[in-house]
Design a protein around this motif. Structure first.
Motif, PDB file in Angstrom:
ATOM      1  N   UNK A  12       0.857  -1.193   0.000  1.00 23.19           N
ATOM      2  CA  UNK A  12       0.000   0.000   0.000  1.00 23.19           C
ATOM      3  C   UNK A  12       0.892   1.242   0.000  1.00 23.19           C
ATOM      4  N   UNK A  13       0.729   2.063  -0.999  1.00 23.65           N
ATOM      5  CA  UNK A  13       1.563   3.269  -1.146  1.00 23.65           C
ATOM      6  C   UNK A  13       0.758   4.548  -0.918  1.00 23.65           C
ATOM      7  N   UNK A  14      -0.509   4.427  -0.534  1.00 18.49           N
ATOM      8  CA  UNK A  14      -1.391   5.592  -0.475  1.00 18.49           C
ATOM      9  C   UNK A  14      -1.855   5.948   0.929  1.00 18.49           C
ATOM     10  N   UNK A  15      -1.184   5.487   1.968  1.00 18.65           N
ATOM     11  CA  UNK A  15      -1.609   5.820   3.325  1.00 18.65           C
ATOM     12  C   UNK A  15      -1.488   7.318   3.562  1.00 18.65           C
ATOM     13  N   UNK A  16      -2.545   7.893   4.107  1.00 22.55           N
ATOM     14  CA  UNK A  16      -2.479   9.299   4.477  1.00 22.55           C
ATOM     15  C   UNK A  16      -1.690   9.440   5.779  1.00 22.55           C
ATOM     16  N   UNK A  17      -1.316  10.655   6.101  1.00 23.17           N
ATOM     17  CA  UNK A  17      -0.622  10.920   7.362  1.00 23.17           C
ATOM     18  C   UNK A  17      -1.499  10.497   8.537  1.00 23.17           C
ATOM     19  N   UNK A  18      -2.805  10.755   8.430  1.00 22.64           N
ATOM     20  CA  UNK A  18      -3.722  10.372   9.494  1.00 22.64           C
ATOM     21  C   UNK A  18      -3.826   8.852   9.635  1.00 22.64           C
ATOM     22  N   UNK A  19      -3.883   8.131   8.527  1.00 24.01           N
ATOM     23  CA  UNK A  19      -3.934   6.671   8.587  1.00 24.01           C
ATOM     24  C   UNK A  19      -2.647   6.105   9.181  1.00 24.01           C
ATOM     25  N   UNK A  20      -1.514   6.687   8.841  1.00 25.47           N
ATOM     26  CA  UNK A  20      -0.252   6.261   9.433  1.00 25.47           C
ATOM     27  C   UNK A  20      -0.263   6.479  10.942  1.00 25.47           C
ATOM     28  N   UNK A  21      -0.792   7.626  11.379  1.00 25.83           N
ATOM     29  CA  UNK A  21      -0.856   7.917  12.817  1.00 25.83           C
ATOM     30  C   UNK A  21      -1.762   6.920  13.533  1.00 25.83           C
ATOM     31  N   UNK A  22      -2.874   6.547  12.922  1.00 23.84           N
ATOM     32  CA  UNK A  22      -3.771   5.554  13.518  1.00 23.84           C
ATOM     33  C   UNK A  22      -3.028   4.237  13.703  1.00 23.84           C
ATOM     34  N   UNK A  23      -2.347   3.779  12.659  1.00 24.32           N
ATOM     35  CA  UNK A  23      -1.615   2.511  12.758  1.00 24.32           C
ATOM     36  C   UNK A  23      -0.529   2.583  13.822  1.00 24.32           C
ATOM     37  N   UNK A  24       0.236   3.658  13.832  1.00 25.06           N
ATOM     38  CA  UNK A  24       1.327   3.782  14.824  1.00 25.06           C
ATOM     39  C   UNK A  24       0.786   3.831  16.247  1.00 25.06           C
ATOM     40  N   UNK A  25      -0.397   4.398  16.426  1.00 26.72           N
ATOM     41  CA  UNK A  25      -0.956   4.518  17.775  1.00 26.72           C
ATOM     42  C   UNK A  25      -1.211   3.152  18.412  1.00 26.72           C
ATOM     43  N   UNK A  26      -1.412   2.132  17.600  1.00 25.01           N
ATOM     44  CA  UNK A  26      -1.664   0.797  18.134  1.00 25.01           C
ATOM     45  C   UNK A  26      -0.426   0.190  18.789  1.00 25.01           C
ATOM     46  N   UNK A  27       0.724   0.739  18.473  1.00 23.29           N
ATOM     47  CA  UNK A  27       1.982   0.232  19.028  1.00 23.29           C
ATOM     48  C   UNK A  27       2.556   1.177  20.082  1.00 23.29           C
ATOM     49  N   UNK A  28       1.749   2.170  20.518  1.00 23.67           N
ATOM     50  CA  UNK A  28       2.218   3.153  21.498  1.00 23.67           C
ATOM     51  C   UNK A  28       1.183   3.312  22.608  1.00 23.67           C
ATOM     52  N   UNK A  29       1.655   3.577  23.847  1.00 18.67           N
ATOM     53  CA  UNK A  29       0.700   3.814  24.931  1.00 18.67           C
ATOM     54  C   UNK A  29      -0.230   4.972  24.570  1.00 18.67           C
ATOM     55  N   UNK A  30      -1.487   4.876  24.914  1.00 21.55           N
ATOM     56  CA  UNK A  30      -2.162   3.897  25.778  1.00 21.55           C
ATOM     57  C   UNK A  30      -2.670   2.668  25.025  1.00 21.55           C
ATOM     58  N   UNK A  31      -2.309   2.512  23.752  1.00 22.35           N
ATOM     59  CA  UNK A  31      -2.673   1.340  22.949  1.00 22.35           C
ATOM     60  C   UNK A  31      -4.171   1.250  22.682  1.00 22.35           C
ATOM     61  N   UNK A  32      -4.890   2.320  22.899  1.00 30.20           N
ATOM     62  CA  UNK A  32      -6.323   2.392  22.625  1.00 30.20           C
ATOM     63  C   UNK A  32      -6.567   3.636  21.783  1.00 30.20           C
ATOM     64  N   UNK A  33      -7.164   3.440  20.608  1.00 29.52           N
ATOM     65  CA  UNK A  33      -7.365   4.542  19.682  1.00 29.52           C
ATOM     66  C   UNK A  33      -8.815   4.607  19.244  1.00 29.52           C
ATOM     67  N   UNK A  34      -9.436   5.742  19.483  1.00 22.78           N
ATOM     68  CA  UNK A  34     -10.788   6.026  19.022  1.00 22.78           C
ATOM     69  C   UNK A  34     -10.671   6.979  17.842  1.00 22.78           C
ATOM     70  N   UNK A  35     -11.272   6.603  16.722  1.00 27.67           N
ATOM     71  CA  UNK A  35     -11.133   7.395  15.502  1.00 27.67           C
ATOM     72  C   UNK A  35     -12.496   7.873  15.021  1.00 27.67           C
ATOM     73  N   UNK A  36     -12.870   9.124  15.388  1.00 27.08           N
ATOM     74  CA  UNK A  36     -14.086   9.696  14.820  1.00 27.08           C
ATOM     75  C   UNK A  36     -13.745  10.309  13.463  1.00 27.08           C
ATOM     76  N   UNK A  37     -14.504   9.948  12.453  1.00 27.58           N
ATOM     77  CA  UNK A  37     -14.200  10.464  11.123  1.00 27.58           C
ATOM     78  C   UNK A  37     -15.429  10.348  10.238  1.00 27.58           C
ATOM     79  N   UNK A  38     -15.443  11.102   9.161  1.00 24.23           N
ATOM     80  CA  UNK A  38     -16.570  11.115   8.240  1.00 24.23           C
ATOM     81  C   UNK A  38     -16.632   9.877   7.366  1.00 24.23           C
ATOM     82  N   UNK A  39     -17.601   9.864   6.475  1.00 22.94           N
ATOM     83  CA  UNK A  39     -17.799   8.763   5.537  1.00 22.94           C
ATOM     84  C   UNK A  39     -16.727   8.778   4.450  1.00 22.94           C
TER      85      UNK A  39
END
Length: 188
Positions: A12-39
């Protein structure tokens, strides 16, 4: 490295900066990520990347997903999980238990499974190391799932939790979680 996995394993070569941050958050404390976002911004897509990354990176390890309807589980999230594995530049294992079943399994302590959020008790009782919990369309996931997951979720055991949702209501459990704190004032 979930971003490296997405790029180098899934191709995958099209990850946005926000999508990268979501993925990285899973490997960093607090290891819980809530993502409110549009359709139509790639929430289910990134949840599928997270599920594939976790499944391929941690053995033993479990991925437990849920969404409000069978359509959300089977035809959206798990269809995306399958497509990402099929499109990977190098062949990935396809340990699905059936042609449309929302489950991959290699052993009793290494599997990924999708549940429809209709019977919360089916989601409880797992206490193993390296568990990833994913709530897709989390606005429609009943409180019993949030409570059950909270009872299982333990970052000290290598757990992570991703909940993605459209912030369209202030009465959902997703909204309550996003706006709640523990007794010490830290976000839930």
């Amino acid at each position: 490295d979930p971003v490296g996995y997405a790029t180098h394993v899934l191709g995958i070569k099209t990850l946005t900066v926000e999508q990268q941050a979501i993925l990285r958050s899973l490997a960093q404390p607090p290891f819980k990520t809530l993502v409110p976002s549009g359709h139509d911004v790639g929430k289910t897509f990134i949840a599928a990347v997270a599920a594939n990354w976790w499944f391929d990176s941690f053995d033993p390890g479990l991925v437990i997903t849920t969404a409000p309807t069978e359509r959300d589980v089977v035809n959206l999230l798990w269809a995306e999980i399958r497509m990402q594995r099929q499109r990977a530049p190098a062949p990935l294992p396809m340990p699905f238990i059936g042609p449309r079943a929302p489950e991959m399994r290699t052993s009793e302590d290494h599997y990924a499974h999708g549940y429809t959020a209709s019977k919360g008790e089916s989601f409880q009782g797992r206490h193993r190391a390296r568990m990833l919990f994913i709530f897709d369309e989390a606005n429609g996931v009943p409180p019993i799932y949030w409570q059950g997951t909270r009872s299982m979720f333990d970052p000290a055991l290598g757990h992570a939790w991703l909940a993605i949702y459209n912030p369209t209501t202030t009465t959902s459990q997703a909204y309550a979680e996003a706006n709640s704190t523990d007794a010490d004032g830290t976000p839930r």
